[in-house]
Each structure stands twice: as structure tokens, then as C-alpha cells.
Write a protein that holds these residues in place. Structure first.
Motif, short mmCIF file in Angstrom:
data_model
loop_
_atom_site.label_atom_id
_atom_site.label_comp_id
_atom_site.label_asym_id
_atom_site.label_seq_id
_atom_site.Cartn_x
_atom_site.Cartn_y
_atom_site.Cartn_z
N LYS A 23 47.37 31.70 39.53
CA LYS A 23 46.55 31.58 40.67
C LYS A 23 46.93 32.99 41.42
CE LYS A 23 47.01 26.48 40.70
NZ LYS A 23 47.62 25.24 41.23
N PHE A 24 45.83 33.34 41.92
CA PHE A 24 45.84 34.67 42.58
C PHE A 24 45.12 34.80 44.02
CE2 PHE A 24 42.05 34.96 40.01
CZ PHE A 24 41.21 35.29 40.67
N LYS A 25 45.63 35.35 44.66
CA LYS A 25 44.72 35.63 46.15
C LYS A 25 43.94 36.70 45.99
CE LYS A 25 45.52 36.84 50.74
NZ LYS A 25 46.66 37.33 51.89
N ASP A 26 42.58 36.78 46.18
CA ASP A 26 41.79 37.83 46.28
C ASP A 26 41.87 38.61 47.49
OD1 ASP A 26 39.45 39.55 46.52
OD2 ASP A 26 38.40 38.51 44.98
N CYS A 27 42.63 39.79 47.50
CA CYS A 27 42.75 40.48 48.71
C CYS A 27 41.70 41.67 49.11
CB CYS A 27 44.18 41.25 48.64
SG CYS A 27 44.42 41.91 47.03
N GLN A 45 54.50 29.68 37.89
CA GLN A 45 54.64 30.44 38.97
C GLN A 45 55.66 30.03 40.03
OE1 GLN A 45 49.71 30.99 39.15
NE2 GLN A 45 50.94 32.67 40.40
N VAL A 125 55.71 39.68 46.46
CA VAL A 125 54.30 39.87 46.22
C VAL A 125 53.76 40.94 45.62
CG1 VAL A 125 51.94 39.38 47.09
CG2 VAL A 125 53.74 37.94 48.04
N LYS A 127 50.82 43.28 44.66
CA LYS A 127 49.47 43.40 44.83
C LYS A 127 48.80 44.60 44.11
CE LYS A 127 46.40 45.58 48.64
NZ LYS A 127 46.47 45.98 49.94
N CYS A 140 41.00 43.34 43.67
CA CYS A 140 42.17 43.33 44.66
C CYS A 140 42.90 41.97 44.26
CB CYS A 140 42.23 44.16 45.98
SG CYS A 140 43.76 43.94 46.83
N TRP A 141 44.15 41.87 43.98
CA TRP A 141 44.71 40.63 43.78
C TRP A 141 46.22 40.72 44.09
CZ3 TRP A 141 48.40 40.39 39.94
CH2 TRP A 141 48.33 41.12 39.13
N GLU A 142 46.66 39.59 44.60
CA GLU A 142 48.39 39.26 45.01
C GLU A 142 48.31 37.99 44.20
OE1 GLU A 142 48.29 39.30 49.08
OE2 GLU A 142 47.75 41.23 49.39
N ILE A 143 49.78 38.10 43.83
CA ILE A 143 50.51 36.90 43.26
C ILE A 143 51.89 37.20 43.58
CG2 ILE A 143 49.17 36.28 41.21
CD1 ILE A 143 51.12 37.75 39.54
#
Length: 149
Positions: A23-27, A45, A125, A127, A140-143
Motif C-alpha cells: 500500500k502506497f501513498k501517491d505523492c 507493512q 517514510v 519517497k 511519486c510514491w511513499e511507503i
């Protein structure tokens, strides 16, 4: 010959089964659309990355633009401060992407994340960004992850 084909398929399917979508956050993927991010291995995770190891990164994305090249950067974010992480290859065209990048085509970006022994044991985190030849984010993603001994 049949044995070689069977062995090849076994290896390909075995490697694919090691890929764990995270699961990632699109930044801010401006000129691309993230489809999937895999960290190999990362069975749970936040991913626990062991010092002295390399981790495989596989990002599937669709480009919404044309670009002659692409450049990757990786950062560790701790207390809202971004610290650059070294990756073995920052040129996206040498990381599984067939350049020039075409509009509306899906790509698999492949790279490795080395976790150096001198890194502290810490939660942070990560990036990861890939920019086109105009400096816009193809992705661009963050985990979240944890570096452990």
C-alpha cells in the motif's frame, strides 16, 4: 527442450510470486498514473528492511506524456526532513523502461534499494520519484518502513 521451457516458466512464476504489492501513498504523480508498487521481499507493512541487504523495487505505471529520458530519486523522510538515499541506478531508461517513454504506455520500473550497515535502526517514510525530461513526476510514491539490524 520441453524441460528447459518448463524450468524457465517455473523460475518466472517463482520470481513473480515473491513480489508483494504494498500500500502506497501517491505523492504527486503528475504526468503518470501509478498502478502498483512491489517491494521484494516485504511480506508485511511497514516493510522491515535489514541492514546490509538489497531490496527489489518494481513499479508499474502508465505514462501520460512523451519523454526522452527519466531520472529517479529516493529520500528517507524523518521528522519532515528529506534525506537522499543512494540507489545503484538513477537513470530510469536503464531500469526496465524502454526509452523514449511513450504516452499511454504502461511500464515496469525496476531497481534495487540498498540498505547500508551504517544506517540507523529506525522507522521512517521512503519517497521514490521518477521525473521526465521536463522535471515532472512520472510517479511519486511513499511507503512507511523500518530499518532493522
Amino acid at each position: 527442450m520441453h524441460f528447459l521451457v518448463s524450468a524457465f516458466l517455473f523460475l518466472v512464476l517463482g520470481a513473480a510470486s515473491l513480489a508483494e504489492p504494498v500500500k502506497f501513498k501517491d505523492c504527486g504523480s503528475v504526468v503518470g498514473e501509478l498502478k502498483e508498487v512491489n517491494v521484494i521481499p516485504c511480506p508485511t507493512q511497514p516493510c522491515q528492511l535489514h541492514k546490509g541487504q538489497f531490496y527489489g523495487i518494481n513499479v508499474t505505471f502508465t505514462s501520460n506524456t512523451y519523454s526522452q529520458n527519466s531520472t529517479a530519486s529516493v529520500y528517507g523522510i524523518l521528522l519532515n526532513i528529506s534525506v537522499p538515499f543512494h540507489i545503484p541506478e538513477s537513470d530510469g531508461c536503464k531500469s526496465g523502461i524502454d526509452c523514449p517513454i511513450q504516452k499511454d504506455k504502461t511500464y515496469s520500473y525496476l531497481n534495487k534499494l540498498p540498505v547500508k550497515d551504517e544506517y540507523p535502526s529506525i522507522k521512517l517514510v521512503v519517497k521514490w520519484e521518477l521525473k521526465d525530461d521536463k522535471g515532472q513526476y512520472l510517479f511519486c510514491w511513499e511507503i512507511p518502513l523500518q530499518i532493522v539490524s
